[in-house]
Design an enzyme around this catalytic site. Structure first.
Site, PDB file in Angstrom:
ATOM      1  N   HIS A  16      58.958  48.041 -12.372  1.00  0.00           N
ATOM      2  CA  HIS A  16      60.407  48.037 -12.617  1.00  0.00           C
ATOM      3  C   HIS A  16      60.896  46.716 -13.217  1.00  0.00           C
ATOM      4  O   HIS A  16      61.509  46.672 -14.281  1.00  0.00           O
ATOM      5  CB  HIS A  16      61.170  48.242 -11.302  1.00  0.00           C
TER       6      HIS A  16
HETATM    7  C1  BDR Z   1      63.828  47.915  -7.500  1.00  0.00           C
HETATM    8  O1  BDR Z   1      63.782  47.917  -6.072  1.00  0.00           O
HETATM    9  C2  BDR Z   1      62.844  46.992  -5.623  1.00  0.00           C
HETATM   10  O2  BDR Z   1      62.060  47.529  -4.614  1.00  0.00           O
HETATM   11  C3  BDR Z   1      62.030  46.570  -6.828  1.00  0.00           C
HETATM   12  O3  BDR Z   1      61.643  45.217  -6.696  1.00  0.00           O
HETATM   13  C4  BDR Z   1      62.958  46.783  -7.985  1.00  0.00           C
HETATM   14  O4  BDR Z   1      63.752  45.643  -8.229  1.00  0.00           O
HETATM   15  C5  BDR Z   1      63.386  49.286  -7.980  1.00  0.00           C
HETATM   16  O5  BDR Z   1      64.236  50.262  -7.497  1.00  0.00           O
END
Ligand code: BDR
Ligand code: CA
Length: 308
Positions: free
Chosen positions: A238
């Protein structure tokens, strides 16, 4: 080549770790600070993790400033299963020598963006950015660009409606959505195209460097989580997509949108409404649509190989 100044607001977080290391290894970027926020784990842990990552990268010169310990309107809501209890996959680390900066996150963000043109990469809950606008209302004009990992159109990952970073602090996300900053959002619809598989993890390990081994070790429990949750060990990168956008703004296709964040609702608190109607074509808020994953992963592996 002029380097683009960036400050990273983060809740490390395994994918945050890859994003931070990617930024530190990229000549296109000059990381002028890291600010921390509660999210994946509490702010004590995210701040410690930022210090650990700078120590690993050999970059004690980058300031780390502690930010919000809770969402704007509430108490911390911890989700320890995804990134391990410590946020970085529960490995053993030496106590980092990198110290915390005397400024808090909001003041470091303010200092960075008013000193020289600087972009903000926001890859955790948006509490610090909302507090920045509250403490320094004039900063509505300040950052060169704000790239946020957050939101989802098709489906959330904490609830069917909400993505984690927005779900954690919807009020803060709503404040940020209302800012006049030039912004790019990387929602789950985009980040689920950004994947590393077991062969990529093996390539990282084969670098046979402290960074290569550490990142592969951190990603191992993250892969196990993905296997359990999504039925595939491919890990979703992500947060690295937000850094990638600043390394190569042409790599991710984008669209101008209107954005509103649902702060109430029985089922939809934390939902993001990206209004893709043509009237928003030229909006200063854009959303990432697609990327070439092969290229993305090649860039990550090539950059992480730069650490000795
Ligand atoms: C986001 O949530 C976190 O767990 C990850 O680091 C990312 O920023 C994804 O939904
Ligand atoms: Ca994150």
């Amino acid at each position: 080549m002029a380097r683009r100044r960036v400050i990273i607001d983060t809740d490390p977080g395994v994918d945050d770790a890859v994003a931070i290391l990617l930024a530190l290894a990229s000549d296109e970027l000059e990381v002028v600070g890291i600010t921390t926020v509660a999210g994946n784990v509490g702010v004590d842990a995210t701040t410690l993790n930022a210090r650990r990552l700078l120590e690993l990268a050999g970059r004690p010169d980058v300031p780390v400033a502690r930010g919000a310990s809770r969402p704007l309107n509430g108490s911390p809501q911890l989700d320890v299963s995804v990134h391990g209890a410590d946020g970085l996959g529960d490995l053993l680390w030496d106590e980092p020598r990198v110290r915390e900066h005397h400024l808090d996150a909001v003041d470091l963000l303010h200092e960075a963006i008013t000193e020289a043109p600087t972009s903000i990469v926001a890859i955790g809950p948006l509490t610090n950015l909302a507090r920045l606008l509250e403490r320094y209302p004039g900063d509505d004009e300040a950052p060169e660009q704000v790239v946020v990992m957050g939101g989802a159109s098709f489906e959330g990952n904490v609830t069917p409606a909400a993505e984690f970073n927005v779900w954690y602090d919807p009020e803060a996300a709503a404040v940020v959505a209302g800012a006049s900053w030039p912004m790019v959002f990387m929602p789950l619809d985009l980040t689920h195209q950004a994947l590393m598989d077991d062969e990529d993890l093996a390539r990282l390990r084969a670098l046979d460097t402290p960074v290569g081994r550490r990142v592969a070790d951190m990603l191992e429990p993250y892969a196990a989580f993905h296997d359990e949750w999504y039925g595939t060990r491919d890990v979703i990168m992500h947060d690295a997509t937000a850094v990638y956008e600043l390394i190569d703004p042409s790599a991710i296709t984008k669209q101008g949108v209107g954005l509103s964040v649902e702060t109430s609702g029985t089922y939809s608190r934390g939902a993001t409404w990206f209004d893709r109607r043509r009237v928003n074509e030229t909006s200063s808020t854009r959303v990432g649509l697609s990327l070439d994953n092969e290229l993305f992963v090649t860039v990550i592996l090539e950059r992480l190989a730069r650490f000795a």
